[in-house]
Design a protein around this motif. Structure first.
Motif, PDB file in Angstrom:
ATOM      1  N   SER A  43       0.824  -1.213   0.000  1.00  0.00           N
ATOM      2  CA  SER A  43       0.000   0.000   0.000  1.00  0.00           C
ATOM      3  C   SER A  43       0.854   1.256   0.000  1.00  0.00           C
ATOM      4  O   SER A  43       0.533   2.234  -0.675  1.00  0.00           O
ATOM      5  CB  SER A  43      -0.926   0.011   1.221  1.00  0.00           C
ATOM      6  N   SER A  85      -6.252   1.813   4.196  1.00  0.00           N
ATOM      7  CA  SER A  85      -5.845   0.510   3.664  1.00  0.00           C
ATOM      8  C   SER A  85      -5.487  -0.404   4.827  1.00  0.00           C
ATOM      9  O   SER A  85      -4.658  -0.043   5.675  1.00  0.00           O
ATOM     10  CB  SER A  85      -4.651   0.676   2.727  1.00  0.00           C
ATOM     11  N   ALA A 100      -9.470   0.069   1.343  1.00  0.00           N
ATOM     12  CA  ALA A 100      -8.853  -1.042   0.625  1.00  0.00           C
ATOM     13  C   ALA A 100      -8.626  -2.120   1.668  1.00  0.00           C
ATOM     14  O   ALA A 100      -7.755  -1.985   2.532  1.00  0.00           O
ATOM     15  CB  ALA A 100      -7.539  -0.614  -0.016  1.00  0.00           C
ATOM     16  N   GLY A 134     -11.877  -4.363  -2.902  1.00  0.00           N
ATOM     17  CA  GLY A 134     -10.852  -3.702  -3.709  1.00  0.00           C
ATOM     18  C   GLY A 134      -9.768  -4.669  -4.163  1.00  0.00           C
ATOM     19  O   GLY A 134      -9.740  -5.839  -3.783  1.00  0.00           O
ATOM     20  N   PHE A 163      -5.402  -4.888  -5.144  1.00  0.00           N
ATOM     21  CA  PHE A 163      -4.064  -4.342  -5.146  1.00  0.00           C
ATOM     22  C   PHE A 163      -3.348  -4.834  -6.402  1.00  0.00           C
ATOM     23  O   PHE A 163      -3.784  -5.765  -7.058  1.00  0.00           O
ATOM     24  CB  PHE A 163      -3.283  -4.818  -3.916  1.00  0.00           C
ATOM     25  N   LYS A 166      -6.902   2.379  -7.255  1.00  0.00           N
ATOM     26  CA  LYS A 166      -7.285   2.473  -5.847  1.00  0.00           C
ATOM     27  C   LYS A 166      -6.797   3.764  -5.208  1.00  0.00           C
ATOM     28  O   LYS A 166      -7.492   4.379  -4.373  1.00  0.00           O
ATOM     29  CB  LYS A 166      -6.747   1.262  -5.080  1.00  0.00           C
TER      30      LYS A 166
END
Length: 485
Positions: free
Chosen positions: A163, A228, A251, A457, A459, A467
């Motif tokens: 993240s 996140s 997220a 979500g 990644f 995102k």
């Protein structure tokens, strides 16, 4: 350990500083029980200062040239290479990672940083036509602002960096809260890497604090636009609830109850090899680890025999020994929880095929047969070195068993016919699934995320860019517009 004194402080606005709380956090080696260090916890004032610093730095950071941002991320990647052994040592000490797992995590972290370094040049906008004479529609991709990241303890460096690096690469600033079990590898080490890469002050801030002091406030604070989190579904639900109060985006990569389906035409030797790796890597303390191994009746006994033989051969113990496959669980609570679920499941009819002993926090592999979905060891996320084997009459029933779960993160299907495997994979309610491979896969450029209670979500690659950015429509008139009044 180099840098250990530095890592007893928080990192706020480019400065290493003591926490303001009167409470402390102990960083303990889960294998030896050794106290690595103690740190004064951050309080709400420290958290506010971190968020204010991130907000102040964000506008200027978002205006930096793509090449400048890429250079910083390239410098982080260079450090990861140069400090490889130091980083692996921290992962072994803090999270009980075996060297096999720590090396894999180091590699995954390097990959995500290198992928993120490409993001500044991939923030593409669009020019769209208009139905209004003399007008042009421009769509710009911009950073969302300040991102709050909550790091986990199991793959601490990679999952925090997953993240942090994309958020910074796309022009956001970050406040990172590391796990209390892995203060360095899910927090302070990232601050050290980016500081030495000459990241401007305030772009990354790291504050460690007890959940009771700053946990809710980390999400409720008015500054962050995105939260996140990687961790348990229960905590993720709480974070989503708090974030909704401020209409913040989330997220969330949460728990998993991942299956491997072994069909009658599978290569059983290869399936057993894959299952052992997908189940026991990092002692099963991975969100993507195999939780249920579903085998059709026709090959159940043959597969179980091969799997048991391989599970018994795994070396368990000191995670720093290069031959160790199974290291310690993160703490005693994890050991107690797993033992209870095993005991309750055997009381319901599960058969103990391999009875693993416990040495301190090291739990040797356990294999249970004749498991059904209503047993705790199949219903819950295990997060430990216990392998439940479930029977299915056929492919259809195997898919039904697989989908009978509130989770949907990753999975695996073994079949001698790849096309059959893909058809079955499409029927599994999960965000990720692999044909003739195990469930633990993460590639920096591919969409990573789950369905149902396994998260919200994605990644990785273009999905990470999406995102951590937002779109802005700017309409431009190049001639006077005529209005009806």
């Amino acid at each position: 350990m180099t840098g250990q004194m530095t890592y007893t402080k928080h990192y706020i606005n480019g400065e290493w500083t003591d926490g303001s709380s009167d409470k402390t956090i102990e960083n303990v080696n889960p294998f030896t029980g050794e106290l690595l260090f103690e740190i004064r916890s951050a309080d709400k004032n420290d958290l506010d200062l971190a968020y204010q610093s991130a907000k102040q730095a964000q506008k200027s950071w978002s205006r930096t040239l793509p090449a400048e941002r890429r250079t910083i991320l390239d410098n982080v990647a260079r450090q990861l290479n140069e400090r490889r052994e130091e980083i692996i040592s921290w992962l072994v000490q803090e999270s009980g990672s075996t060297r096999i797992k720590a090396e894999a995590e180091w590699s995954a972290t390097l990959n995500i940083v290198q992928e993120s370094a490409s993001f500044p040049n991939r923030m593409e906008g669009k020019i769209l036509p208009s139905n209004i004479p003399g007008k042009e529609n421009r769509v710009y991709l911009t950073a969302k602002g300040v991102v709050g990241v909550i790091g986990p303890w199991n793959f601490p460096l990679h999952l925090a960096m997953r993240s942090v690096a994309p958020a910074i690469a796309t022009g956001n600033t970050v406040v990172l809260k590391p796990s209390s079990d892995t203060l360095v590898t899910s927090g302070f080490l990232l601050a050290d890497l980016f500081e030495k890469a000459e990241l401007p002050k305030g772009v990354l801030n790291v504050v460690a604090g007890r959940g009771s002091e700053i946990g809710d406030e980390f999400v409720l604070h008015p500054i962050p636009k995105v939260i996140s989190f990687t961790g348990s579904t229960e905590v993720g639900q709480r974070i989503a609830e708090l974030a909704a109060k401020g209409l913040k985006e989330t997220a969330l990569e949460l728990g998993g109850n991942n299956v491997m389906i072994v069909l009658e035409d599978a290569d059983l030797e290869q399936a057993a090899n894959a299952a052992v790796f997908g189940k026991f890597l990092h002692q099963g303390q991975i969100c993507m680890a195999l939780n249920r191994i579903i085998v059709v009746d026709e090959v159940y006994d043959a597969f179980a025999e091969k799997f048991i033989e391989k599970a018994k051969s795994l070396a368990a113990g000191d995670p720093n020994d290069k031959n160790t496959a199974v290291g310690p669980l993160i703490n005693e609570d994890a050991l107690s929880r797993i033992h209870k679920d095993v005991e309750d499941s055997t009381a319901m009819g599960a058969k103990m095929l391999v009875s693993g002993k416990a040495d301190g926090n090291v739990l040797h592999p356990i294999v249970l047969g004749e498991v059904t979905n209503d047993m705790p060891i199949a219903k819950k996320e295990i997060f430990g070195p216990v392998a439940p084997l479930l029977r299915a009459k056929n492919e259809e029933e195997a898919i039904a068993i697989a989908n009978d779960s509130e989770y949907g993160l990753s999975g695996s299907i073994f079949s001698g016919d790849v096309h059959r495997g893909v058809r079955a994979a499409k029927e599994i309610e999960t965000g990720m699934i692999h044909v003739n491979d195990q469930s633990v896969n993460d590639e920096a450029h591919v969409a990573f995320g789950g369905e149902k209670h396994s998260g919200i979500g994605r990644f990785g690659g273009e999905w990470a860019i999406e995102k951590f950015t937002t779109v802005k429509w700017i309409g431009v008139m190049d001639e006077p517009r005529k209005y009806p009044f």
